[in-house]
Design a protein around this motif. Structure first.
Motif, PDB file in Angstrom:
ATOM      1  N   THR A 249       0.248   2.742   1.290  1.00  0.00           N
ATOM      2  CA  THR A 249       0.048   1.081   1.005  1.00  0.00           C
ATOM      3  C   THR A 249      -1.497   0.826   0.906  1.00  0.00           C
ATOM      4  OG1 THR A 249       1.967   0.873   2.478  1.00  0.00           O
ATOM      5  CG2 THR A 249       1.011  -1.062   1.922  1.00  0.00           C
ATOM      6  N   VAL A 250      -1.820   0.301  -0.182  1.00  0.00           N
ATOM      7  CA  VAL A 250      -3.473   0.066  -0.224  1.00  0.00           C
ATOM      8  C   VAL A 250      -3.587  -1.244  -0.667  1.00  0.00           C
ATOM      9  CG1 VAL A 250      -5.305   0.873  -1.611  1.00  0.00           C
ATOM     10  CG2 VAL A 250      -3.301   2.571  -1.391  1.00  0.00           C
TER      11      VAL A 250
ATOM     12  N   GLY B  60       4.041   0.554   0.748  1.00  0.00           N
ATOM     13  CA  GLY B  60       3.958   1.301  -0.355  1.00  0.00           C
ATOM     14  C   GLY B  60       3.770   0.623  -1.745  1.00  0.00           C
ATOM     15  N   GLU B  61       2.994  -0.691  -1.595  1.00  0.00           N
ATOM     16  CA  GLU B  61       2.635  -1.384  -2.583  1.00  0.00           C
ATOM     17  C   GLU B  61       1.095  -0.906  -2.817  1.00  0.00           C
ATOM     18  OE1 GLU B  61       3.577  -5.822  -4.383  1.00  0.00           O
ATOM     19  OE2 GLU B  61       3.412  -5.448  -2.088  1.00  0.00           O
ATOM     20  N   PHE B  62       0.379  -1.212  -4.036  1.00  0.00           N
ATOM     21  CA  PHE B  62      -1.044  -0.943  -4.302  1.00  0.00           C
ATOM     22  C   PHE B  62      -1.245  -2.346  -4.718  1.00  0.00           C
ATOM     23  CE2 PHE B  62      -4.483   2.172  -5.673  1.00  0.00           C
ATOM     24  CZ  PHE B  62      -5.328   0.963  -5.692  1.00  0.00           C
ATOM     25  N   VAL B  63      -2.052  -3.165  -3.621  1.00  0.00           N
ATOM     26  CA  VAL B  63      -2.214  -4.604  -4.170  1.00  0.00           C
ATOM     27  C   VAL B  63      -3.630  -4.705  -4.075  1.00  0.00           C
ATOM     28  CG1 VAL B  63      -2.406  -7.082  -3.228  1.00  0.00           C
ATOM     29  CG2 VAL B  63      -0.185  -5.467  -3.102  1.00  0.00           C
ATOM     30  N   THR B  64      -4.385  -5.162  -5.400  1.00  0.00           N
ATOM     31  CA  THR B  64      -5.636  -5.576  -5.373  1.00  0.00           C
ATOM     32  C   THR B  64      -6.328  -7.043  -5.245  1.00  0.00           C
ATOM     33  OG1 THR B  64      -5.962  -3.667  -6.951  1.00  0.00           O
ATOM     34  CG2 THR B  64      -7.668  -5.334  -7.092  1.00  0.00           C
TER      35      THR B  64
ATOM     36  N   LEU C  58      -1.764   1.702   6.638  1.00  0.00           N
ATOM     37  CA  LEU C  58      -2.639   1.191   5.525  1.00  0.00           C
ATOM     38  C   LEU C  58      -3.954   1.468   5.107  1.00  0.00           C
ATOM     39  CD1 LEU C  58      -2.171  -1.709   4.057  1.00  0.00           C
ATOM     40  CD2 LEU C  58      -3.059  -2.851   6.101  1.00  0.00           C
ATOM     41  N   VAL C  59      -4.177   1.431   4.030  1.00  0.00           N
ATOM     42  CA  VAL C  59      -5.404   1.866   3.669  1.00  0.00           C
ATOM     43  C   VAL C  59      -6.320   0.757   2.819  1.00  0.00           C
ATOM     44  CG1 VAL C  59      -6.832   3.741   2.404  1.00  0.00           C
ATOM     45  CG2 VAL C  59      -4.633   4.181   3.261  1.00  0.00           C
ATOM     46  N   LEU C  60      -7.424   0.303   3.236  1.00  0.00           N
ATOM     47  CA  LEU C  60      -8.050  -0.873   2.652  1.00  0.00           C
ATOM     48  C   LEU C  60      -9.178   0.030   1.767  1.00  0.00           C
ATOM     49  CD1 LEU C  60      -8.590  -3.163   5.512  1.00  0.00           C
ATOM     50  CD2 LEU C  60      -6.649  -2.824   4.244  1.00  0.00           C
TER      51      LEU C  60
END
Lengths: 366, 418
Positions: free
Chosen positions: A194-195, A37-41, A162-164
């Motif tokens: 989750t991105v 569920g996190e959005f990590v850049t 997961l989405v990249l």
């Protein structure tokens, strides 16, 4: 026990290294956990290893050493088509010979989902991205923003874990890009995605992410929330890469627990927050955000006050940037709201600049 | 002045008088320049391409020999009903014009033309002319009939009548193994004389086979060229283009040397003990395929390569990230995008192949000769330009039809791109 399973990361990089030529490491000893569920850049200049990390996660590159886990599964040898990871590519990579609908059906077809269910899913996601009436158009008949939304929908329609996203907004103009940033952020919240997002645009990273990993030279320099990255940069690279920053080279005179006394220029001294691994006598780089520098600060009772020369006004609508010379550095910027500026001020004037101990940090010398 | 004012106003949709004329004037010089640049090529094309080809097309229906050499006879015979012998007037004009035909080579021309109707006609004419008197006391019909009994047969005159009109469809029909029956209806010729239908089918089969082999061999190579790093692909490209630096004849002859019974291939295979006796690899269909595929392969590879070079590898990555097996991604995503290149290469190779002459003539057997062989035969050996032109016309029609198909395909492709 329940708590620990919940805290089990969805993606785990463990001691990952990558080299293309056997001489230089593009990614050095990467350890990174991403929660569900996190959005990590992943943010960094080009060549910093961020895209390589994403490609290793997607399966288009293999780690030279170390492991990558998705949930319980070790990904290293799993081919990309079995990973169940959605990906949005830089130039969308929509299949030009298929209509929008066929593009969206493709990942469902490869998963042998029955036609009726697939059609339903595609219809649903098409109305979510508000492109229902464009279902039978070719990608080339859509605008850049519409193509971007289709690419996004295609990466989401098969409900991957997961989405990249590999710089997905790079090809859009500024206004559309900002609009899409919010749209992606909202999708992330609504669908609980989750991105992992790659970009070299720091404002994009700050706007969208839960956490940002700043890459340089194959190493994560700092991974933290946007707020912490901006306010508490761990080192000079992060301070300079995220947001605007004034840099003054100096030397640490003495150090207490968290603060230190730094001399800079010709006989100037200031108190500053001390960065990690710095001791008295070390060379250092002072870092101050332009908006934290106060102009004509005599009445403000600040700890550190200095005389400077005003060189230039740069008008930016909502605020002004003043280019000043302080301690021999003529690229010292101060950010002032337009309505707080004294109208008599002109280029060449002597001015007084000041800042609080808490707003300046002594960081590693680059 | 008024139009200049009108132009500066925001309401563009309102018609401005004289604006079109202004535009034309402004564009005129540019147009003239463009025309002047194109003119040399256009003139060259007209002289070297349009005129000869129209001339050849005309020859496939041209029937002017009798009409030019014997204009009066031809005119009178077209009015003749063909039931009884023609009138005395026809006989007399014919005798007169036959005598005149001796000068200027006219006799040879009508003799050759009339021989297509009846292979003994030229002999009949020369025999008649040998004893034909300048004047006669009897009627000309009696005189002619006394010289040769065939002048009293209506068939002889019917043959002459058939050759009389300015145009004919006999060559075109003959090129399809058809002819006019005695009642004028179209019928197939005797089974043992049929040649061309089979030749056309053979031409299409050989060209189709060569095209297919070229596609199967060219596609992987073009793919390799498009995906290799530039330095390596450039080197490979030189090898692809190398055959262009050698003459067609030399390359074809080289295949004979390689493939003949005592040639390199057979000796090698026999030395290795793979075969007992030499394989028949040349002067038959196998040889034709070997040589033609070798020569035409670059024409398949180049258009394929140019299209493949423009396809980003990211599409296949995208497909695999969406769950497609790499083979499926290749087949479903990559191959459809190469179709315009496949169409271009296929049409190019096929059109070149159906016109092939030298290679089948050298490395093929008698049953491997294609339409062009017969075109050459009629132009070089028998001097029958009508037949050569008729066969050529059908080849041209086939080519144009294929080109139309190609054009349609490519247009559709462009629609997709835009």
């Amino acid at each position: 026990m329940q708590l620990t399973t919940e805290m089990e990361p969805l993606v785990r990089f463990s001691g990952v290294q990558k080299t293309y030529d056997g001489e230089h490491l593009v990614v050095k000893d990467l350890n990174l956990n991403i929660q569900k569920g996190e959005f990590v850049t992943l943010l960094g200049p080009s060549g910093s290893g961020k895209t390589t990390c994403l490609m290793m996660l997607a399966g288009f590159e293999t780690p030279t050493s170390g492991d990558i886990f998705l949930g319980q599964e070790r990904l290293n040898t799993l081919p990309p088509h079995k990973r169940n990871i959605g990906m949005v590519f830089q130039n969308y990579a929509l299949f030009p010979h298929m209509s929008v609908e066929e593009n969206l059906l493709y990942p469902l077809k490869t998963r042998k989902i029955s036609k009726a269910i697939a059609k339903e899913k595609v219809d649903k996601i098409l109305s979510k991205i508000k492109l229902k009436e464009f279902a039978h158009r070719r990608p080339s008949q859509l605008s850049g923003g519409q193509q971007q939304r289709v690419a996004l929908a295609r990466a989401l329609v098969f409900e991957p874990q997961l989405v990249l996203m590999d710089e997905p907004l790079g090809a859009l103009d500024k206004q559309l890009r900002e609009h899409m940033q919010l749209e992606i952020k909202h999708l992330h919240e609504q669908l609980g995605l989750t991105v992992v997002f790659v970009t070299h645009d720091q404002s994009e990273a700050l706007t969208m992410s839960d956490r940002v990993a700043v890459f340089n030279d194959g190493v994560i320099q700092q991974i933290d929330t946007p707020h912490n990255l901006y306010e508490y940069p761990a080192n000079s690279f992060v301070a300079q890469f995220i947001g605007e920053n004034n840099t003054l080279p100096g030397k640490i005179q003495s150090k207490e627990q968290n603060t230190c006394q730094v001399s800079f220029g010709d006989g100037f001294t200031t108190r500053a927050l001390a960065g990690k691994n710095l001791n008295s006598g070390d060379k250092t780089q002072l870092s101050i955000r332009p908006e934290r520098v106060r102009l004509n600060s005599g009445h403000l009772n600040l700890e550190n006050q200095f005389n400077a020369t005003l060189h230039e006004f740069i008008y930016l609508g909502d605020h002004l940037r003043l280019r000043c010379e302080l301690a021999g550095n003529d690229q010292f910027y101060v950010k002032v709201p337009v309505n707080e500026l004294c109208p008599n001020l002109k280029a060449g004037d002597r001015i007084q600049l000041g800042w609080s101990d808490q707003d300046v940090r002594a960081l590693d010398y680059l | 002045m008024t139009s200049a004012l009108a132009m500066s106003q925001p309401a563009i949709s309102e018609k401005v008088p004289g604006l079109k004329a202004q535009l034309r004037r402004a564009e005129r010089l540019r147009k003239l320049k463009a025309i002047a640049l194109v003119a040399p090529l256009a003139i060259f094309l007209v002289i070297a391409f349009v005129i000869p080809i129209s001339n050849m097309l005309w020859r496939s229906v041209d029937n002017s020999e009798v009409m030019q050499v014997m204009p009066e006879t031809a005119r009178l015979l077209t009015e003749w009903d063909g039931k009884d012998l023609p009138s005395e007037a026809v006989f007399s004009v014919f005798a007169q014009e036959l005598r005149d035909s001796r000068t200027g080579g006219g006799l040879g021309r009508i003799g050759r033309r009339l021989n297509y109707e009846d292979p003994t006609f030229r002999t009949l004419l020369t025999q008649t002319l040998r004893t034909l008197p300048a004047t006669t006391e009897k009627t000309w019909s009696e005189t002619l009939q006394s010289i040769h009994p065939r002048w009293s047969e209506t068939d002889t005159w019917l043959a002459l009548q058939r050759a009389a009109p300015a145009t004919t469809d006999r060559y075109l029909l003959a090129a399809l193994d058809l002819q006019r029956g005695s009642d004028g209806s179209i019928e197939r010729i005797d089974e043992n004389q049929r040649v061309y239908q089979q030749v056309f089918v053979r031409t299409l089969v050989i060209a189709g086979g060569v095209t297919l082999i070229c596609l199967l061999m060219g596609f992987p190579l073009a793919y390799l060229l498009a995906t290799l790093p530039t330095s390596q692909s450039n080197l490979l490209m030189i090898f692809v283009l190398l055959p262009f630096w050698t003459s067609l004849l030399v390359r074809t002859a080289a295949w004979i040397v390689l493939l003949q019974s005592g040639g390199l291939v057979n000796t090698t295979l026999m030395t290795l003990g793979l075969i007992e006796s030499p394989l028949q690899l040349v002067f038959n269909r196998i040889g034709v395929f070997f040589a033609m595929v070798h020569i035409l392969l670059p024409f398949m590879i180049l258009p394929l390569y140019s299209v493949m070079k423009g396809i980003s590898p990211v599409y296949q990555r995208a497909a695999t990230s969406l769950g497609a097996h790499p083979f499926a991604a290749f087949w479903q995503i990559y191959v459809p995008q190469t179709l315009s290149g496949v169409a271009a290469g296929t049409i190019l190779v096929f059109i070149m192949a159906i016109g092939y002459y030298i290679t089948p003539a050298l490395v093929g057997g008698p049953s491997d000769q294609m339409v062009s062989y017969f075109v050459a035969y009629y132009t070089n050996t028998t001097n029958n330009w009508g037949m050569a032109a008729a066969l050529g016309t059908f080849l041209l029609i086939a080519t144009l039809l294929l080109y139309l198909v190609y054009h349609k395909l490519v247009n559709q492709k462009q629609l997709i791109r835009n």
